[in-house]
Design an enzyme around this catalytic site. Structure first.
Site, PDB file in Angstrom:
ATOM      1  CE  LYS A 208      15.247  10.643   3.659  1.00 37.43           C
ATOM      2  NZ  LYS A 208      15.866  10.923   2.365  1.00 37.43           N
ATOM      3  CD  GLU A 214      -0.326  11.254   0.953  1.00 36.16           C
ATOM      4  OE1 GLU A 214       0.492  11.742   1.770  1.00 36.16           O
ATOM      5  OE2 GLU A 214      -0.388  11.613  -0.237  1.00 36.16           O
ATOM      6  N   GLY A 269      14.137   8.197  -0.479  1.00 37.32           N
ATOM      7  CA  GLY A 269      12.984   7.313  -0.281  1.00 37.32           C
ATOM      8  C   GLY A 269      12.911   6.212  -1.323  1.00 37.32           C
ATOM      9  NE  ARG A 270      14.094   9.364  -6.766  1.00 30.98           N
ATOM     10  CZ  ARG A 270      14.043  10.535  -6.154  1.00 30.98           C
ATOM     11  NH1 ARG A 270      13.163  10.740  -5.189  1.00 30.98           N
ATOM     12  NH2 ARG A 270      14.867  11.516  -6.495  1.00 30.98           N
ATOM     13  CD  GLU A 355       9.645  10.716  -5.752  1.00 28.48           C
ATOM     14  OE1 GLU A 355      10.400  10.047  -5.040  1.00 28.48           O
ATOM     15  OE2 GLU A 355       8.472  10.967  -5.421  1.00 28.48           O
ATOM     16  CG  HIS A 386      -2.920 -11.746 -24.796  1.00 28.72           C
ATOM     17  ND1 HIS A 386      -3.325 -12.439 -25.913  1.00 28.72           N
ATOM     18  CD2 HIS A 386      -1.852 -12.418 -24.294  1.00 28.72           C
ATOM     19  CE1 HIS A 386      -2.553 -13.520 -26.053  1.00 28.72           C
ATOM     20  NE2 HIS A 386      -1.636 -13.515 -25.091  1.00 28.72           N
ATOM     21  CE  LYS A 506       4.816  15.189  -0.664  1.00 31.12           C
ATOM     22  NZ  LYS A 506       6.052  14.856   0.023  1.00 31.12           N
TER      23      LYS A 506
END
Ligand code: F6P
Length: 542
Positions: A208, A214, A269-270, A355, A386, A506
């Site tokens: 965005k 990263e 973003g999400r 978030e 399990h 960050k």
């Protein structure tokens, strides 16, 4: 200290009193007193059936929760979101992911601009591009068609794409390879590219902001990998496209804006998997299936906006989450999809929910004096049964669980699907009703072992059932959780659309990078722990 507005609401106060009456009541008792609740406490919309009867609620609980929604202004808040008001107060932005799936014939004018028209202009460009790549008309620098697509992004620019690709793999082009690089750990990009030829590989750089460390680091390494094989800067134009809101940074990176698919700052973003961030999804499943995905989102949006709250799936699920988090003190919610294709759905929901609602102050900036967002987590069934279900069944923590099942498998094989589905119903039954000591003893269990085999039950579940996993169904499921998050955030009076909490880490990382890279011993002025860790790291890396 004065209470926050939420604590002062009549419904909140009534719920607090009501909780002390309900807390000691068992689902066994609630079902015995009201045998019809299994049919009554259900709701259905867009073909999605919700059974919420195995929750620790009565009709009175529901009435009070719905009253809380009214008193919290949920109706008005929904209208404000759909109208494009600036409900993301800390970033002064509208929140308009619902516009991303609004049909072409509609319009929504915000700040003098028809955002629906903007959305469809980008969608049309994405379709044209997807058709070119899928047909082989889009050629790489050496004239070969694209066979591999690598999405480079992180957070909302990765989790939606990878989740949707996995979820819709059944509908995807099997002769194209899709990979997703997110981690700045070089292993991610090295493993994703090691067996591929750059001349057949297309990178989608999805960010965005186009400034995320990263993603930019991975994007630069991807460009070096392409140039190492193809030699020529001109290759970048054939092997890189960008998805971003920031045209200037895209250009600076060296990607022609003709190869850029835009979106807008009113898409979080999400909440962006159905914006141009979904380009990899469209390439995988094709434009028609992608339109079905958008139609599913839109169907759930319409339901959320128009259905009465007592039949409104996202509202009901959101209110139940508030009920457990704030009145029972539950810290987490488990989401268990009984469909292997949905294996990344819980990971996707973690960003969406945590978030969004991991917030400590109200919209007015006042510290909250109640619990906000829960920890969401999960694994596909039956695998989770399990490993960690033991703790949900017999541990000391209350963990409400959503179980998601389907009537049909996309890969029918013998009795697999009925075996899988039987577990959805069995788990909800076991969690809700458990097994009493008398029942355990009646099975002839020895006295000393009996307590270990008692299942207390009274563990709440929602069961969601749909016919089959399609692009449309995926859209409805994602929108369901988006709007449940919205409902919760509205009750808590928080900003579900910012994420300031991720910023400090960050900034600190950026300050530390040169200290790790420095050839000489750097001056360190962090706390003693951070200083010692950095020094120790430097001895390990040399
Ligand atoms: O660090 C959090 C975050 O800002 C998320 O909200 C976002 O989805 C992710 O980083 C990636 O951001 P971008 O798409 O700008 O690279």
């Amino acid at each position: 200290m004065p209470s926050t507005a939420l604590r002062e609401r009549p419904a909140w106060k009534a719920l607090a009193g009501h909780h002390s009456e309900i807390a000691g009541r068992h689902l066994r008792e609630l079902f015995a007193a009201d045998p019809g609740r299994g049919e009554r406490m259900t709701a259905e919309a867009t073909g999605l059936y919700l059974d919420y009867s195995k929750n620790r609620i009565t009709d009175e609980t529901l009435r009070l929760l719905l009253q809380l929604a009214e008193e919290s202004g949920l109706r008005e808040h929904i209208d404000r979101m759909f109208a494009g008001d600036r409900i993301n107060v800390s970033e002064h932005r509208p929140v308009l992911h619902v516009a991303l799936r609004t049909p072409k014939e509609s319009s929504l004018v915000v700040g003098g601009v028809d955002v629906v028209a903007q959305v469809h202009e980008v969608l049309d460009r994405m379709e044209a591009f997807a058709d070119q790549v899928r047909s082989g008309a889009w050629k790489g620098a050496t004239g070969k068609p694209i066979r591999n697509i690598i999405n480079v992004g992180i957070g909302g620019s990765d989790l939606g794409p990878v989740m949707a690709y996995e979820a819709l793999r059944h509908y995807s082009r099997r002769d194209l390879t899709f990979r997703f690089v997110s981690n700045v750990d070089s292993t991610d990009i090295v493993e994703a590219t090691r067996d591929l030829a750059a001349e057949e590989t297309l990178f989608i750089i999805a960010s965005k902001t186009f400034g995320t460390l990263e993603t930019m680091t991975n994007a630069r390494s991807a460009r070096e990998w392409v140039l190492a094989q193809l030699g020529d800067e001109a290759a970048v134009a054939r092997h890189f496209v960008a998805v971003s809101t920031n045209a200037q940074r895209v250009t600076e990176f060296g990607i022609d804006t003709a190869n850029m698919f835009g979106f807008w700052d009113w898409v979080g973003g999400r909440y962006s998997m159905d914006s141009a961030i979904g380009l990899s999804t469209m390439l995988a499943v094709g434009p028609d299936h992608y339109r079905d995905l958008l139609a599913g989102f839109h169907a759930m949006d319409t339901h959320f906006r128009t259905a009465p709250f007592e039949q409104n799936l996202p509202v009901l699920m959101g209110l139940l989450a508030v009920w457990y988090g704030d009145f029972f003190g539950a810290q987490t919610v488990g989401v268990m999809p009984y469909d292997q294709y949905l294996k990344r759905f819980p990971a996707y929901l973690q960003q969406l929910t945590m978030e969004s609602n991991g917030k400590h102050v109200t919209l007015e900036g006042v510290p909250v004096d109640y619990q906000t967002g829960a920890v969401y987590w999960g694994e596909p069934g039956t695998n989770g049964q399990h490993s960690f279900y033991q703790l949900i069944h017999q541990g000391t923590k209350l963990i409400p669980v959503d179980l998601i099942g389907f009537g049909k498998s996309l890969n029918p094989l013998g009795s697999h699907h009925d075996i899988l589905s039987s577990n959805v119903f069995a788990q909800a039954q076991a969690l809700g009703f458990g097994k009493t000591e008398d029942e355990v003893r009646a099975e002839g269990t020895a006295q000393d072992v009996a307590p270990h085999r008692v299942m207390e039950g009274n563990r709440p579940t929602n069961v969601l059932l749909a016919e089959v996993l399609t692009p449309y169904r995926l859209g409805t499921l994602v929108a369901l959780y988006e709007h449940s998050v919205f409902t919760q955030g509205t009750i808590w009076g928080i900003d579900s659309f910012d994420q300031w909490g991720v910023e400090l880490g960050k900034v600190l990382a950026v300050a530390i990078i040169p200290e790790l890279e420095s050839a000489t011993e750097p001056e360190l002025d962090h706390d003693s722990s951070t200083n010692a860790l950095i020094r120790h790291y430097r001895t390990l890396k040399d």
